[in-house]
Design an enzyme around this catalytic site. Structure first.
Site, short mmCIF file in Angstrom:
data_model
loop_
_atom_site.label_atom_id
_atom_site.label_comp_id
_atom_site.label_asym_id
_atom_site.label_seq_id
_atom_site.Cartn_x
_atom_site.Cartn_y
_atom_site.Cartn_z
CE1 TYR A 1 -3.73 -2.39 0.36
CE2 TYR A 1 -2.76 -3.06 2.44
CZ TYR A 1 -3.68 -3.25 1.43
OH TYR A 1 -4.56 -4.30 1.50
CB THR A 2 3.71 2.35 1.80
OG1 THR A 2 4.55 1.18 1.82
CG2 THR A 2 2.75 2.28 2.97
#
Length: 743
Positions: free
Chosen positions: A141-142
């Site tokens: 997600y990052t």
């Protein structure tokens, strides 16, 4: 099948038995020292050298592998990439697994706020270093890239400033160290736990470190605290500044200092807002501790507490009750929670593969020595490249005399492979120069271009040779790079400073109301704390069946009690810790309330008041002891003292002596001895056996203690019982001398 099973099973058992016998026959004794040397020491050294501690560039191997991978991926100037992709690429250098690699990236990221100068520019939820509740998102997600300051970490890495070594599988090369242009070892906070040793390095402000290093290059004995007076932390806070503590850290790398939170008072909301906390703690730890103190009744001023940390930053909100002084409350919380904490320094750094505990000055010495060598290698690389370029330009100069001849040679050569040899023969140049001439663009066959470039490069070579000829000039190059870092990366100090004289001191003890009380102890160990109001009612006091009063004395609610037991121990307790006893209550059962051993019982209780007087003990075997009450004073809040009284005989009597008095002892063989306590010397050892009061005689014991008039019927007879020295045999009592004993 059953038949087969019965045939093979015994055979299998025989094989197992044989294996066991063989195994036991091979077991040999091995000295523990040999086991440690051959098995444990290699593991310990591998952990300490290859994992736990930072090196002189300020990085652990896991940091270095991650950052170098991101550099090779073009993430210094390129766009962000998914963290999962970066982690996957890093596994080519780091075999410890994706979770460990991602945790390393999280700590280096801007979003986590663990470092003063983060090396990873992050996007997404990377958690917060100061919160145990705000955990980071998964790597898918990052996104991340290298932050701008990494340009100083990798500067000129392609110019051979550091050694490169094989990766763990030999498939790639990786830098042994990173050529940082500033002492990152002092800027980035680092902590490591190895085998039998540890490291805990606090961070300092980048600009202050660069300034201090520049002055150190000029004068290694300069006052470093003038330029970098104290550490700086990403979480802010305030350091209680004591110069002697900082001097110890600068010179030895060991020592500790205190750092406290920053807060502000919002009067219209009656809220204390904590917005910076020590680097050594987390918000959830602080809140849990305050909640626990509130439940225990030690902090009654707080109405509510909330963690309101969000994207805007850290915030702990504390709602106060009316009439509470916020300064005094925070002073109390500083002492009882990690809102004020200590940072223990242990500057353990790997230098040339060996862990060394060094002060800031020693670290700068090692960094400068390493950086000088790194800069020399880089300058030598530049010198070599420019010398090669000059050599090629000299080849061009040779053909300037007759360019038409060079063109004729090239045009007249039928085979391409013969062009270079023909040029070499035609102009007396070497193969490298001939190759360069053959590949040169026509626009570069220009006299002005060649002469200008030759002149420029000759000047640059002379300058580089001049730098290499003097270590001072190499240090000047390092100093210039530090000045450039100082100018380009301005980082204001986050951690403030507070003078010890400005620290508000408060007592953690709750305020105790002072009023007179009477202490009563029963034979079975029940203690009653009676106020004057209860005593004035004249109501009969209740005791357990078979129990009766034993000791009674006046005291105060603010005093302490010393409770002596038959195990030669004394329990210290505060009178205020006992509830006021009503006439119908049994009181506090001391063995339970004081958490005594199962077979331990109370034998006496006294009130030591200010611990400035003495205490007199009388034992059944006829020994008397005078001990200074100061021996029972403790600096810490200890509740139980061992060997606190002579244990050779049963304690019959104890009394605080504010002044000398007469005391009478009665023995089981009908003798009475009266002596003055001035005959006793005050002892400082609480377990001393004192002196023999009654002359020792087989089976003689003391049965009663008190004043002579308590036992004698006529005061005229007291003189013959008086002892002028100890021990004394006393005098035999007659029936008419002691009516109280025969009633």
């Amino acid at each position: 099948m059953a038949k087969k099973k019965t045939k093979t099973q015994p055979k299998k058992k025989q094989v197992n038995d044989a294996n066991v016998i063989g195994l036991h026959s091979e077991v040999t004794a091995q000295p523990i020292t040999e086991t440690l040397e051959t098995n444990y020491m290699p593991y310990a050294m591998s952990t300490n050298v290859s994992r736990a501690f930072p090196e002189i560039d300020g990085f652990k191997p896991s940091h270095r592998k991650l950052l170098y991978t991101m550099y090779k991926m073009g993430l210094l100037k390129g766009e962000r990439q998914k963290s999962a992709n970066i982690v996957g690429q890093t596994m080519k250098l780091n075999p410890h697994g994706d979770a460990a690699i991602y945790e390393t990236m999280v700590r280096l990221a801007t979003g986590n706020e663990a470092l003063l100068a983060p090396f990873v520019e992050s996007k997404g939820n990377f958690g917060k270093y100061y919160s145990g509740d705000l955990s980071y998102a998964a790597s898918r997600y990052t996104e991340a890239k290298l932050s701008p300051i990494c340009a100083e970490i990798f500067k000129d890495i392609d110019k051979d400033p550091v050694d490169f070594v094989d990766s763990y599988d030999g498939a790639m090369k990786e830098p042994r160290l990173l050529p940082t242009t500033f002492p990152n070892i002092l800027v980035s906070a680092n902590k490591g736990i190895g085998v039998a040793m540890a490291s805990d390095i606090c961070g300092f402000n980048l600009n202050e470190v660069c300034t201090a290093t520049m002055h150190y290059l000029e004068d290694p004995d300069c006052d470093l605290l003038e330029y970098m007076p104290m550490p700086d932390f990403s979480t802010g806070g305030e350091i209680i500044y004591r110069r002697e503590e900082m001097e110890k850290i600068v010179e030895t790398g060991l020592g500790s200092f205190q750092i406290r939170s920053r807060w502000r008072w919002i009067p219209e909301e009656r809220i204390i807002e904590v917005y910076e906390i020590p680097y050594t703690t987390k918000t959830d730890v602080i809140i849990e501790r305050i909640i626990k103190l509130s439940k225990e009744g030690k902090v009654k001023e707080i109405a509510d507490i909330r963690d309101e940390t969000d994207l805007s930053g850290l915030r702990i909100a504390i709602d106060l009750k009316r009439g509470v002084d916020p300064d005094k409350l925070m002073a109390k919380l500083y002492r009882s929670t990690t809102l004020q904490d200590s940072f223990s320094c242990n500057f353990n750094v790997l230098v040339d593969g060996y862990p060394r505990v060094m002060g800031v000055r020693q670290i700068l010495h090692e960094w400068v020595a390493w950086r000088v060598e790194s800069t020399r290698r880089r300058v030598s690389f530049d010198l070599g490249k420019k010398s090669e370029r000059l050599h090629l330009l000299h080849g061009l100069e040779a053909i300037l005399l007759d360019i038409d001849k060079a063109i004729a040679i090239i045009r007249g050569t039928k085979l391409e492979a013969e062009v270079v040899p023909n040029l070499m023969r035609g102009f007396d140049i070497d193969e490298t120069q001939a190759e360069f001439v053959a590949e040169i663009k026509l626009r570069n066959i220009n006299e002005e271009y060649i002469l200008n470039r030759t002149k420029d490069i000759e000047g640059e070579i002379a300058e580089l040779e001049d730098i290499l000829s003097s270590e001072d000039k190499i240090k000047q190059v390092i100093s210039d790079e530090l000045a450039a870092v100082n100018k380009k990366y301005v980082m204001p100090r986050r951690t403030g400073r507070i003078d010890p004289a400005d620290v508000i001191e408060v007592s953690l003890e709750p305020e105790v109301e002072e009023y007179p009380v009477t202490i009563m102890l029963s034979h079975e160990g029940y203690l009653k704390k009676l106020t004057d109001r209860v005593l004035k009612t004249g109501a009969a006091l209740r005791y357990k069946d078979g129990d009766k009063p034993f000791i009674e004395f006046p005291s105060s609610n603010t005093h302490e009690l010393l409770v002596f037991t038959d195990k030669s121990q004394v329990y210290k307790c505060k009178v205020a810790s006992f509830e006021d006893t009503k006439s119908a209550q049994l009181g506090s059962y001391l063995p339970t309330d004081l958490e005594m051993d199962p077979d331990e019982s109370v034998i006496w209780v006294i009130d030591p008041e200010d611990y400035k007087a003495d205490v007199l003990f009388v034992f059944e075997n006829g020994r008397v002891v005078r001990v200074a009450l100061a021996g029972y004073v403790t600096k810490t809040n200890r509740k139980r003292l061992k060997n606190a009284i002579y244990g050779g005989s049963k304690l019959l009597f104890a009394q605080v002596l504010k002044e000398d008095r007469d005391l009478a002892l009665v023995s089981n063989d009908g003798r009475l001895m009266n002596f003055n306590t001035s005959l006793l010397k005050t002892k400082t050892t609480t377990s001393t056996q004192g002196v023999q009061a009654f002359t020792a005689k087989k089976n003689r014991i003391v049965t009663a203690v008190g004043a002579a008039e308590d036992f004698l019927g006529s005061e005229a007879w007291t003189e013959r019982f008086c002892a002028q020295a100890l021990p004394s045999a006393g005098a035999l009592m007659k029936e008419n001398d002691m009516p109280s004993l025969f009633d």
